[in-house]
Design an enzyme around this catalytic site. Structure first.
Site, PDB file in Angstrom:
ATOM      1  N   LYS A   1       0.666  -1.243   0.029  1.00 46.43           N
ATOM      2  CA  LYS A   1      -0.069   0.063   0.060  1.00 46.43           C
ATOM      3  C   LYS A   1       0.925   1.278  -0.120  1.00 46.43           C
ATOM      4  O   LYS A   1       1.902   1.232   0.949  1.00 46.43           O
ATOM      5  CB  LYS A   1      -0.909   0.046   1.108  1.00 46.43           C
ATOM      6  CG  LYS A   1      -1.746   1.154   1.370  1.00 46.43           C
ATOM      7  CD  LYS A   1      -3.179   0.701   0.573  1.00 46.43           C
ATOM      8  CE  LYS A   1      -3.992   1.980   0.402  1.00 46.43           C
ATOM      9  NZ  LYS A   1      -3.831   2.509  -0.965  1.00 46.43           N
TER      10      LYS A   1
ATOM     11  N   GLN B   1       7.262   3.852   3.799  1.00 47.37           N
ATOM     12  CA  GLN B   1       6.098   3.359   3.935  1.00 47.37           C
ATOM     13  C   GLN B   1       5.670   2.130   4.655  1.00 47.37           C
ATOM     14  O   GLN B   1       4.598   1.974   5.304  1.00 47.37           O
ATOM     15  CB  GLN B   1       5.492   3.110   2.343  1.00 47.37           C
ATOM     16  CG  GLN B   1       3.907   3.109   2.189  1.00 47.37           C
ATOM     17  CD  GLN B   1       3.493   4.607   2.129  1.00 47.37           C
ATOM     18  OE1 GLN B   1       3.848   5.317   1.622  1.00 47.37           O
ATOM     19  NE2 GLN B   1       2.157   4.511   2.773  1.00 47.37           N
TER      20      GLN B   1
ATOM     21  N   LYS C   1       5.579   3.332   8.326  1.00 42.87           N
ATOM     22  CA  LYS C   1       4.505   4.352   8.569  1.00 42.87           C
ATOM     23  C   LYS C   1       3.108   3.332   8.429  1.00 42.87           C
ATOM     24  O   LYS C   1       2.278   3.378   9.463  1.00 42.87           O
ATOM     25  CB  LYS C   1       4.348   5.221   7.145  1.00 42.87           C
ATOM     26  CG  LYS C   1       3.050   6.146   7.173  1.00 42.87           C
ATOM     27  CD  LYS C   1       2.920   6.968   5.987  1.00 42.87           C
ATOM     28  CE  LYS C   1       4.191   7.298   5.450  1.00 42.87           C
ATOM     29  NZ  LYS C   1       3.776   8.595   4.356  1.00 42.87           N
TER      30      LYS C   1
ATOM     31  N   LYS D   1       5.231   1.632  -3.090  1.00 38.03           N
ATOM     32  CA  LYS D   1       5.161   3.237  -3.689  1.00 38.03           C
ATOM     33  C   LYS D   1       5.467   2.781  -5.142  1.00 38.03           C
ATOM     34  O   LYS D   1       6.051   2.034  -5.738  1.00 38.03           O
ATOM     35  CB  LYS D   1       6.171   4.007  -3.087  1.00 38.03           C
ATOM     36  CG  LYS D   1       6.070   5.559  -3.367  1.00 38.03           C
ATOM     37  CD  LYS D   1       4.952   6.031  -2.308  1.00 38.03           C
ATOM     38  CE  LYS D   1       4.676   7.411  -2.475  1.00 38.03           C
ATOM     39  NZ  LYS D   1       3.912   7.958  -1.427  1.00 38.03           N
TER      40      LYS D   1
ATOM     41  N   GLY E   1      -3.053   8.085  -4.370  1.00 33.28           N
ATOM     42  CA  GLY E   1      -2.104   9.347  -4.955  1.00 33.28           C
ATOM     43  C   GLY E   1      -1.178   9.652  -4.086  1.00 33.28           C
ATOM     44  O   GLY E   1      -0.779   9.343  -3.055  1.00 33.28           O
ATOM     45  N   ASP E   2      -0.083  10.774  -4.737  1.00 32.14           N
ATOM     46  CA  ASP E   2       0.897  11.256  -4.043  1.00 32.14           C
ATOM     47  C   ASP E   2       1.039  12.630  -4.609  1.00 32.14           C
ATOM     48  O   ASP E   2       0.083  13.127  -5.509  1.00 32.14           O
ATOM     49  CB  ASP E   2       2.037  10.439  -3.941  1.00 32.14           C
ATOM     50  CG  ASP E   2       3.238  11.094  -3.299  1.00 32.14           C
ATOM     51  OD1 ASP E   2       3.087  10.869  -1.775  1.00 32.14           O
ATOM     52  OD2 ASP E   2       3.985  11.447  -3.738  1.00 32.14           O
TER      53      ASP E   2
ATOM     54  N   THR F   1      -4.638  13.228   5.136  1.00 33.18           N
ATOM     55  CA  THR F   1      -3.216  13.570   5.547  1.00 33.18           C
ATOM     56  C   THR F   1      -3.069  14.850   6.077  1.00 33.18           C
ATOM     57  O   THR F   1      -2.327  14.813   7.563  1.00 33.18           O
ATOM     58  CB  THR F   1      -2.644  13.541   4.305  1.00 33.18           C
ATOM     59  OG1 THR F   1      -2.571  12.194   3.685  1.00 33.18           O
ATOM     60  CG2 THR F   1      -0.937  13.471   4.534  1.00 33.18           C
TER      61      THR F   1
ATOM     62  N   ASN G   1      -2.360  19.148  -1.604  1.00 33.77           N
ATOM     63  CA  ASN G   1      -3.250  18.314  -0.984  1.00 33.77           C
ATOM     64  C   ASN G   1      -3.054  18.339   0.536  1.00 33.77           C
ATOM     65  O   ASN G   1      -3.864  18.856   1.292  1.00 33.77           O
ATOM     66  CB  ASN G   1      -3.457  16.917  -1.528  1.00 33.77           C
ATOM     67  CG  ASN G   1      -4.489  16.067  -0.524  1.00 33.77           C
ATOM     68  OD1 ASN G   1      -3.740  15.570   0.277  1.00 33.77           O
ATOM     69  ND2 ASN G   1      -5.835  16.277  -0.703  1.00 33.77           N
TER      70      ASN G   1
ATOM     71  N   SER H   1      -6.848   5.653   3.686  1.00 40.27           N
ATOM     72  CA  SER H   1      -6.891   4.863   2.554  1.00 40.27           C
ATOM     73  C   SER H   1      -7.369   3.394   2.977  1.00 40.27           C
ATOM     74  O   SER H   1      -8.228   2.602   2.158  1.00 40.27           O
ATOM     75  CB  SER H   1      -5.559   4.641   1.869  1.00 40.27           C
ATOM     76  OG  SER H   1      -5.414   5.808   0.966  1.00 40.27           O
TER      77      SER H   1
HETATM   78  P1  NDP Z   1       0.702  17.557  -4.365  1.00 40.47           P
HETATM   79  O1  NDP Z   1       0.980  17.226  -5.482  1.00 40.47           O
HETATM   80  O2  NDP Z   1      -0.902  17.916  -3.816  1.00 40.47           O
HETATM   81  O3  NDP Z   1       1.225  19.195  -3.675  1.00 40.47           O
HETATM   82  C1  NDP Z   1       2.623  19.085  -3.629  1.00 40.47           C
HETATM   83  C2  NDP Z   1       2.856  20.633  -3.325  1.00 40.47           C
HETATM   84  O4  NDP Z   1       4.400  20.839  -2.959  1.00 40.47           O
HETATM   85  C3  NDP Z   1       2.789  21.635  -4.296  1.00 40.47           C
HETATM   86  O5  NDP Z   1       2.092  22.965  -3.915  1.00 40.47           O
HETATM   87  C4  NDP Z   1       4.164  21.875  -5.195  1.00 40.47           C
HETATM   88  O6  NDP Z   1       4.187  22.794  -5.551  1.00 40.47           O
HETATM   89  C5  NDP Z   1       4.972  21.741  -3.801  1.00 40.47           C
HETATM   90  N1  NDP Z   1       6.459  21.437  -4.092  1.00 40.47           N
HETATM   91  C6  NDP Z   1       6.822  20.584  -4.748  1.00 40.47           C
HETATM   92  N2  NDP Z   1       8.233  20.765  -4.791  1.00 40.47           N
HETATM   93  C7  NDP Z   1       8.632  21.799  -4.229  1.00 40.47           C
HETATM   94  C8  NDP Z   1       9.659  22.465  -3.731  1.00 40.47           C
HETATM   95  N3  NDP Z   1      10.761  21.975  -4.047  1.00 40.47           N
HETATM   96  N4  NDP Z   1       9.569  23.815  -3.131  1.00 40.47           N
HETATM   97  C9  NDP Z   1       8.481  24.219  -2.558  1.00 40.47           C
HETATM   98  N5  NDP Z   1       7.437  23.607  -2.890  1.00 40.47           N
HETATM   99  C10 NDP Z   1       7.255  22.392  -3.713  1.00 40.47           C
HETATM  100  O7  NDP Z   1       1.305  16.640  -3.274  1.00 40.47           O
HETATM  101  P2  NDP Z   1       0.617  16.187  -1.907  1.00 40.47           P
HETATM  102  O8  NDP Z   1       0.069  17.296  -1.114  1.00 40.47           O
HETATM  103  O9  NDP Z   1      -0.124  14.906  -1.893  1.00 40.47           O
HETATM  104  O10 NDP Z   1       1.886  15.602  -1.223  1.00 40.47           O
HETATM  105  C11 NDP Z   1       2.986  16.620  -0.361  1.00 40.47           C
HETATM  106  C12 NDP Z   1       3.959  15.654   0.404  1.00 40.47           C
HETATM  107  O11 NDP Z   1       3.077  14.781   1.162  1.00 40.47           O
HETATM  108  C13 NDP Z   1       4.887  14.623  -0.371  1.00 40.47           C
HETATM  109  O12 NDP Z   1       6.124  14.570   0.310  1.00 40.47           O
HETATM  110  C14 NDP Z   1       4.090  13.322  -0.246  1.00 40.47           C
HETATM  111  O13 NDP Z   1       4.736  12.244  -0.280  1.00 40.47           O
HETATM  112  C15 NDP Z   1       3.725  13.614   1.307  1.00 40.47           C
HETATM  113  N6  NDP Z   1       2.317  12.809   1.347  1.00 40.47           N
HETATM  114  C16 NDP Z   1       1.190  12.830   0.989  1.00 40.47           C
HETATM  115  C17 NDP Z   1       0.102  12.248   1.231  1.00 40.47           C
HETATM  116  C18 NDP Z   1      -1.263  12.249   0.513  1.00 40.47           C
HETATM  117  O14 NDP Z   1      -2.198  11.664   1.042  1.00 40.47           O
HETATM  118  N7  NDP Z   1      -1.286  13.175  -0.460  1.00 40.47           N
HETATM  119  C19 NDP Z   1       0.098  11.222   2.200  1.00 40.47           C
HETATM  120  C20 NDP Z   1       1.271  11.225   2.792  1.00 40.47           C
HETATM  121  C21 NDP Z   1       2.531  11.763   2.452  1.00 40.47           C
HETATM  122  P3  NDP Z   1       4.239  23.005  -7.404  1.00 40.47           P
HETATM  123  O15 NDP Z   1       2.899  23.047  -7.808  1.00 40.47           O
HETATM  124  O16 NDP Z   1       5.209  23.888  -7.622  1.00 40.47           O
HETATM  125  O17 NDP Z   1       5.065  21.523  -7.676  1.00 40.47           O
END
Ligand code: NDP
Length: 444
Positions: A90, A111, A114, A126, A165-166, A209, A240, A376
């Site tokens: 997962k 993961q 976690k 992943k 998703g991620d 999350t 997200n 999830s």
């Molecule tokens: P999204 O794609 O929804 O959002 C990612 C955000 O981070 C965007 O605003 C993106 O901006 C920004 N970003 C990416 N790279 C950088 C950078 N170098 N500097 C500043 N901002 C940056 O992803 P999520 O919110 O889903 O995921 C965010 C993190 O959380 C990841 O590490 C993911 O692995 C982790 N995560 C997510 C889960 C989930 O349920 N979604 C669960 C557990 C962990 P831009 O649009 O410019 O790329």
């Protein structure tokens, strides 16, 4: 040389060019040293650590698709099936140009622990692609998702491997992926989570999350007779995780004054207006700088440096290694007291050590952001039972899971005489269950 050091050296030698994976393994093995040292002979005999750091399987494949100009595009696709000791694999799918095997192995490895911490029966995996959904039309995203799933569907299933998703994979992408899976396999099953509410999704999964990160923050603060009420916070990212962390933190009385994306950051001393951020990011798929054009009194700064904004609480919710030693020093100098990781491994090892040595209460992502995968798993349960729980029911379960994770992490840190070292606590508590299951299942 200790067993943990030996295995780390072996990982570096046998997995060249995978710095993110080395970093994740080092953090875990350093934490586990106190556990392994107590029983080193038995762990060595069973080669537990060598097995733990080697994925059960990695699938990598070609993803051909046609863009709107009629050109053929090729991307790389992957699924890392890391460890199935406690349940089906997962873990999310990430679509981002930076995706490579090292990044997916680090994420798959994290993961494992976690998922174990959630208390639910899910193993670690992943996947993803170096495809960049940014700037692509809906038709291009659909064409890519269909091609990606045409290959991936051979390796996943509701009882074997259930992606979610991620980064770069939200509701739109999950919908296209699910449609293609159903079409090829002829199965209407819970093979993906994060689905839309009309076709098997769970209420609160979108928020899970980010909400979970703040539930975790709240537990840490409660344990220190503190609360988010009236505190100033910075939340990085604007995807997200970030959006729903801001939503919950604001509901609990905190004031979030800054957010960013990969281009730059906004500062709003009156507190971020989340409706505007949601409109920019979720509806228009725009850039965070548009916020400053729309909200009087706010400013936009191009580039890095969001950590320069003074705060009590810092929630890094964007991407790996976004917070380095310079940022960490600035946060400490400005009086930041809590860092709770919403993203996976957003803090470098050097920065983590620095903030922990300087009195910041630091909770690693594998514990703090586990609410996403936990919900999830609740979606998987609802799909198997063919029923849907209400938003209140799911939120309550999520809240209880986060409280339980805090307790497990806190207890493990105390058991090994390192109270408040939540990095050690999370790694040990996650490891204990997985290793027990691995031992019971023999040499596999
Ligand atoms: P999204 O794609 O929804 O959002 C990612 C955000 O981070 C965007 O605003 C993106 O901006 C920004 N970003 C990416 N790279 C950088 C950078 N170098 N500097 C500043 N901002 C940056 O992803 P999520 O919110 O889903 O995921 C965010 C993190 O959380 C990841 O590490 C993911 O692995 C982790 N995560 C997510 C889960 C989930 O349920 N979604 C669960 C557990 C962990 P831009 O649009 O410019 O790329």
């Amino acid at each position: 040389m200790s067993y943990t050091e030996e295995v780390y050296e072996r990982v570096v030698a046998q997995n060249p060019g995978e710095p993110e994976f080395h970093q994740a393994v080092k953090e875990v093995l350093d934490s586990l040293k106190v556990v392994i040292d107590k029983n080193e002979e038995e762990y060595r005999k069973l080669s537990i650590l060598e097995r733990l750091v080697e994925p059960e399987r990695i699938v990598s494949f070609r993803v051909p698709w046609v863009d709107d100009k009629g050109n053929v595009q090729i991307n790389k696709g992957y699924r890392v099936q890391f460890n199935s000791a406690i349940g089906p694999y997962k873990g999310g799918l990430r679509f981002h140009p930076s995706v490579n095997q090292s990044i997916l192995k680090f994420l798959g490895f994290e993961q494992i622990f976690k998922n174990s911490l959630t208390g639910l029966p899910i193993g670690g995996g992943k996947g993803g692609s170096n495809f960049d959904p940014k700037g692509k039309s809906d038709r291009e995203v659909m064409a890519f998702c269909q091609s990606f799933m045409t290959e991936l569907c051979k390796y996943i299933g509701a009882d074997t491997d259930v992606p979610a998703g991620d980064i770069g994979v939200g509701g739109r992408e999950i919908g296209y992926l699910f449609g293609q899976y159903k079409r090829i396999r002829g199965l209407y099953e819970g093979v993906l989570t994060g689905k839309g509410l009309t076709y098997g999704g769970s209420l609160i999964r979108t928020q899970a999350t980010g909400y979970g990160v703040v539930y975790m923050l709240n537990e840490i603060m409660k344990a220190h007779k503190d609360s988010p009420e009236g505190k100033t916070a910075v939340v990085t990212g604007s995807g997200n995780v970030a959006i729903y962390a801001v939503e919950k933190l604001t509901q609990l009385g905190g004031k979030v004054v800054a957010m960013n994306d990969s281009n730059g950051y906004i500062y709003d001393p009156n507190g971020i207006n989340l409706d505007v951020v949601k409109d920019i990011k979720e509806v228009k798929r725009g850039r965070i700088k548009e916020y400053a054009d729309r909200v009087p009194g706010s400013t936009y700064t191009e580039g890095k440096g969001i950590w320069n904004i003074k705060c009590d609480i810092y929630l890094p919710c964007a991407t790996q290694n976004e917070l380095d030693i310079d940022g960490a020093k600035t946060l400490v100098a400005n009086g930041c007291k809590y860092i709770v990781e919403g993203a996976n491994m957003p803090t470098t090892l050097e920065a983590t050590t620095y903030v922990m040595e300087n009195g910041v209460l630091f909770m690693p992502g594998k514990a703090a952001n586990a609410g996403g995968v936990a919900t999830s798993a609740l979606e998987m349960s609802q799909n198997s039972m063919r029923l849907s729980w209400t938003a209140e029911e799911v939120d309550e379960k999520l809240h209880n899971i986060m409280k339980d994770i805090f307790k497990k992490v806190d207890d493990a840190a105390k058991r090994y005489d390192m109270p408040e070292n939540y990095v050690v606590g999370a790694n040990i508590a996650g490891f204990e269950k997985v290793v027990d299951a691995m031992k019971a299942q023999g040499i596999v």
